[in-house]
Design a protein around this motif. Structure first.
Motif, PDB file in Angstrom:
ATOM      1  N   HIS A 205     -10.196 -18.211   4.147  1.00 38.60           N
ATOM      2  CA  HIS A 205      -9.165 -18.327   5.170  1.00 38.60           C
ATOM      3  C   HIS A 205      -9.316 -19.663   5.901  1.00 38.60           C
ATOM      4  N   TYR A 206      -8.562 -20.644   5.454  1.00 37.15           N
ATOM      5  CA  TYR A 206      -8.678 -21.986   6.021  1.00 37.15           C
ATOM      6  C   TYR A 206      -8.154 -22.011   7.454  1.00 37.15           C
ATOM      7  N   ASP A 207      -8.896 -22.695   8.308  1.00 38.96           N
ATOM      8  CA  ASP A 207      -8.489 -22.832   9.703  1.00 38.96           C
ATOM      9  C   ASP A 207      -7.327 -23.809   9.833  1.00 38.96           C
ATOM     10  N   ILE A 208      -7.315 -24.821   8.958  1.00 36.62           N
ATOM     11  CA  ILE A 208      -6.243 -25.815   8.984  1.00 36.62           C
ATOM     12  C   ILE A 208      -5.773 -26.085   7.564  1.00 36.62           C
ATOM     13  N   ILE A 209      -4.464 -26.009   7.369  1.00 34.90           N
ATOM     14  CA  ILE A 209      -3.847 -26.394   6.104  1.00 34.90           C
ATOM     15  C   ILE A 209      -2.952 -27.588   6.410  1.00 34.90           C
ATOM     16  N   GLY A 210      -3.430 -28.774   6.030  1.00 36.55           N
ATOM     17  CA  GLY A 210      -2.673 -29.989   6.289  1.00 36.55           C
ATOM     18  C   GLY A 210      -1.797 -30.348   5.109  1.00 36.55           C
ATOM     19  N   LYS A 211      -0.896 -31.291   5.327  1.00 39.37           N
ATOM     20  CA  LYS A 211      -0.002 -31.740   4.265  1.00 39.37           C
ATOM     21  C   LYS A 211      -0.059 -33.258   4.129  1.00 39.37           C
ATOM     22  N   PHE A 212      -0.053 -33.701   2.890  1.00 32.49           N
ATOM     23  CA  PHE A 212      -0.067 -35.133   2.599  1.00 32.49           C
ATOM     24  C   PHE A 212       1.154 -35.812   3.205  1.00 32.49           C
ATOM     25  N   GLU A 213       2.261 -35.090   3.239  1.00 36.40           N
ATOM     26  CA  GLU A 213       3.507 -35.639   3.755  1.00 36.40           C
ATOM     27  C   GLU A 213       3.444 -35.935   5.257  1.00 36.40           C
ATOM     28  N   THR A 214       2.542 -35.292   5.959  1.00 36.71           N
ATOM     29  CA  THR A 214       2.336 -35.550   7.390  1.00 36.71           C
ATOM     30  C   THR A 214       0.861 -35.844   7.639  1.00 36.71           C
ATOM     31  N   ILE A 215       0.292 -36.679   6.746  1.00 38.39           N
ATOM     32  CA  ILE A 215      -1.159 -36.870   6.720  1.00 38.39           C
ATOM     33  C   ILE A 215      -1.711 -37.419   8.029  1.00 38.39           C
ATOM     34  N   LYS A 216      -1.044 -38.390   8.653  1.00 38.75           N
ATOM     35  CA  LYS A 216      -1.596 -38.973   9.874  1.00 38.75           C
ATOM     36  C   LYS A 216      -1.650 -37.939  10.989  1.00 38.75           C
ATOM     37  N   GLN A 217      -0.543 -37.255  11.197  1.00 43.80           N
ATOM     38  CA  GLN A 217      -0.481 -36.236  12.256  1.00 43.80           C
ATOM     39  C   GLN A 217      -1.486 -35.120  12.005  1.00 43.80           C
ATOM     40  N   ASP A 218      -1.541 -34.622  10.766  1.00 43.75           N
ATOM     41  CA  ASP A 218      -2.437 -33.504  10.465  1.00 43.75           C
ATOM     42  C   ASP A 218      -3.897 -33.925  10.462  1.00 43.75           C
ATOM     43  N   ALA A 219      -4.171 -35.149  10.006  1.00 50.19           N
ATOM     44  CA  ALA A 219      -5.553 -35.638  10.018  1.00 50.19           C
ATOM     45  C   ALA A 219      -6.050 -35.823  11.448  1.00 50.19           C
ATOM     46  N   ASP A 220      -5.186 -36.351  12.315  1.00 50.45           N
ATOM     47  CA  ASP A 220      -5.557 -36.491  13.730  1.00 50.45           C
ATOM     48  C   ASP A 220      -5.879 -35.126  14.335  1.00 50.45           C
ATOM     49  N   PHE A 221      -5.085 -34.123  13.964  1.00 50.09           N
ATOM     50  CA  PHE A 221      -5.303 -32.767  14.456  1.00 50.09           C
ATOM     51  C   PHE A 221      -6.653 -32.234  13.996  1.00 50.09           C
ATOM     52  N   VAL A 222      -6.983 -32.466  12.721  1.00 51.94           N
ATOM     53  CA  VAL A 222      -8.276 -32.012  12.188  1.00 51.94           C
ATOM     54  C   VAL A 222      -9.422 -32.658  12.958  1.00 51.94           C
ATOM     55  N   LEU A 223      -9.342 -33.967  13.155  1.00 52.98           N
ATOM     56  CA  LEU A 223     -10.432 -34.690  13.811  1.00 52.98           C
ATOM     57  C   LEU A 223     -10.609 -34.233  15.259  1.00 52.98           C
ATOM     58  N   LYS A 224      -9.509 -33.962  15.947  1.00 51.38           N
ATOM     59  CA  LYS A 224      -9.611 -33.432  17.310  1.00 51.38           C
ATOM     60  C   LYS A 224     -10.170 -32.012  17.292  1.00 51.38           C
ATOM     61  N   PHE A 225      -9.725 -31.242  16.314  1.00 51.91           N
ATOM     62  CA  PHE A 225     -10.141 -29.841  16.189  1.00 51.91           C
ATOM     63  C   PHE A 225     -11.656 -29.717  16.059  1.00 51.91           C
ATOM     64  N   ILE A 226     -12.260 -30.604  15.263  1.00 49.61           N
ATOM     65  CA  ILE A 226     -13.714 -30.508  15.014  1.00 49.61           C
ATOM     66  C   ILE A 226     -14.530 -31.324  16.013  1.00 49.61           C
ATOM     67  N   GLY A 227     -13.850 -31.999  16.950  1.00 49.34           N
ATOM     68  CA  GLY A 227     -14.567 -32.766  17.958  1.00 49.34           C
ATOM     69  C   GLY A 227     -15.161 -34.056  17.437  1.00 49.34           C
ATOM     70  N   ALA A 228     -14.445 -34.720  16.520  1.00 49.37           N
ATOM     71  CA  ALA A 228     -14.906 -35.991  15.965  1.00 49.37           C
ATOM     72  C   ALA A 228     -14.841 -37.083  17.032  1.00 49.37           C
ATOM     73  N   PRO A 229     -15.622 -38.166  16.879  1.00 52.78           N
ATOM     74  CA  PRO A 229     -15.538 -39.281  17.838  1.00 52.78           C
ATOM     75  C   PRO A 229     -14.109 -39.786  17.967  1.00 52.78           C
ATOM     76  N   LYS A 230     -13.706 -40.145  19.168  1.00 51.82           N
ATOM     77  CA  LYS A 230     -12.316 -40.546  19.406  1.00 51.82           C
ATOM     78  C   LYS A 230     -11.928 -41.809  18.658  1.00 51.82           C
ATOM     79  N   ASP A 231     -12.920 -42.662  18.333  1.00 53.31           N
ATOM     80  CA  ASP A 231     -12.598 -43.904  17.634  1.00 53.31           C
ATOM     81  C   ASP A 231     -12.515 -43.726  16.119  1.00 53.31           C
ATOM     82  N   LEU A 232     -12.749 -42.516  15.634  1.00 48.52           N
ATOM     83  CA  LEU A 232     -12.675 -42.258  14.202  1.00 48.52           C
ATOM     84  C   LEU A 232     -11.252 -41.855  13.833  1.00 48.52           C
ATOM     85  N   ILE A 233     -10.637 -42.625  12.962  1.00 50.55           N
ATOM     86  CA  ILE A 233      -9.282 -42.315  12.513  1.00 50.55           C
ATOM     87  C   ILE A 233      -9.263 -42.196  10.997  1.00 50.55           C
ATOM     88  N   TYR A 234      -8.283 -41.468  10.496  1.00 47.01           N
ATOM     89  CA  TYR A 234      -8.146 -41.291   9.055  1.00 47.01           C
ATOM     90  C   TYR A 234      -7.726 -42.620   8.426  1.00 47.01           C
TER      91      TYR A 234
END
Length: 287
Positions: A205-234
């Motif tokens: 049961h995946y917590d996040i299912i992202g889409k390549f078509e909205t990769i920037k938005q979904d990747a940013d969401f993943v990084l915030k979700f897991i508490g990644a450093p703010k300067d880390l971007i996809y």
């Protein structure tokens, strides 16, 4: 009994992102139930476990789906581990995929696997199934830098569809499509294996299912979700830097070259992916 999991709570998340995720997961579970794709076993399929990468410092598990930005997600996993002292420029395409610093879930015993799946944030990304097929064809069979695919697998495909293996001509997209619809699914390569087979979202049961078509938005969401450093971007690094990334129009051009019957067979191979991840079939006048 399905694999046990706990719902992870985000460090930061917008309401809209959470609603989107709940909708995506609800549709996945509906398709799983309608197609009897849930498994009663507690053990995780070894091939699926080999697709899952574990990053411990942020309790993050990522399912690798080739041709859906997986190289850049592997870069992210390595960059999340600050102790490695790596930068994006240190991580070229081949080094990333061969890195021994990446940890697969399959390296743990089944008990530990269940524990990690229950307590870590699990993420997978999807892409339009046929655009992914076109991307795999362009990347693996139109370039000479990967001999395994451009020579060995290309010859296997030629043999399977009855073409001359001594010919030095590259396989066509139609050759590739004919191979996909006739090959044994049990041995299908990960670069064009259906996404639901690779990541098994019916039992994980995946917590996040992202889409390549909205990769920037979904990747940013993943990084915030897991508490990644703010300067880390996809990152948006491409393997073939001077080549246009496979997009909707390029995909249409390839797919329109197929005979209608072959196109229908190809879509049938990915029918579960289409419905499970809410992708629309291309609509062509000649198909």
């Amino acid at each position: 009994m399905q694999l046990i999991y706990n719902r992870r709570e985000p460090k930061q998340a917008s309401f809209q992102n959470l609603v989107t995720q709940e909708n995506r997961k609800a549709i996945v579970m509906s398709i799983c139930e309608n197609n009897n794709l849930t498994n009663s076993s507690l053990s995780l399929d070894r091939k699926v476990a080999a697709q899952l990468y574990v990053e411990h410092s942020h309790k993050f598990i990522y399912c690798e789906v080739p041709k859906v930005g997986c190289s850049n997600w592997k870069r992210i996993i390595l960059l999340l581990n600050k102790s490695l002292g790596l930068t994006v420029t240190d991580l070229n395409h081949y080094d990333v995929h061969k890195s021994r610093l990446l940890i697969k879930l399959s390296s743990y015993n089944s008990s530990v696997q269940r524990q990690l799946l229950a307590n870590y944030t699990k993420v997978m990304f999807t892409r339009h199934p046929l655009e992914r097929v076109v991307s795999a064809y362009r990347d693996k069979f139109l370039h000479e830098d990967d001999i395994y695919y451009s020579k060995m697998i290309a010859n296997l495909i030629k043999k399977a569809i009855g073409k001359n293996t001594n010919s030095t001509e590259k396989i066509t997209f139609e050759d590739f499509a004919r191979f996909i619809v006739t090959e044994n699914p049990k041995y299908r390569d990960t670069h064009w294996k259906p996404m639901y087979h690779l990541c098994d979202p019916c039992n994980i049961h995946y917590d996040i299912i992202g889409k390549f078509e909205t990769i920037k938005q979904d990747a940013d969401f993943v990084l915030k979700f897991i508490g990644a450093p703010k300067d880390l971007i996809y990152p948006s690094i491409k393997h073939h830097a001077n080549e246009t990334r496979t997009n909707d129009q390029i995909s249409r051009n390839y797919l329109e070259s197929l005979p209608p019957s072959l196109y229908r067979q190809l879509t049938n191979v990915y029918s579960i992916d289409f419905s499970m991840f809410q992708y629309r079939y291309y609509n062509y006048a000649n198909l």
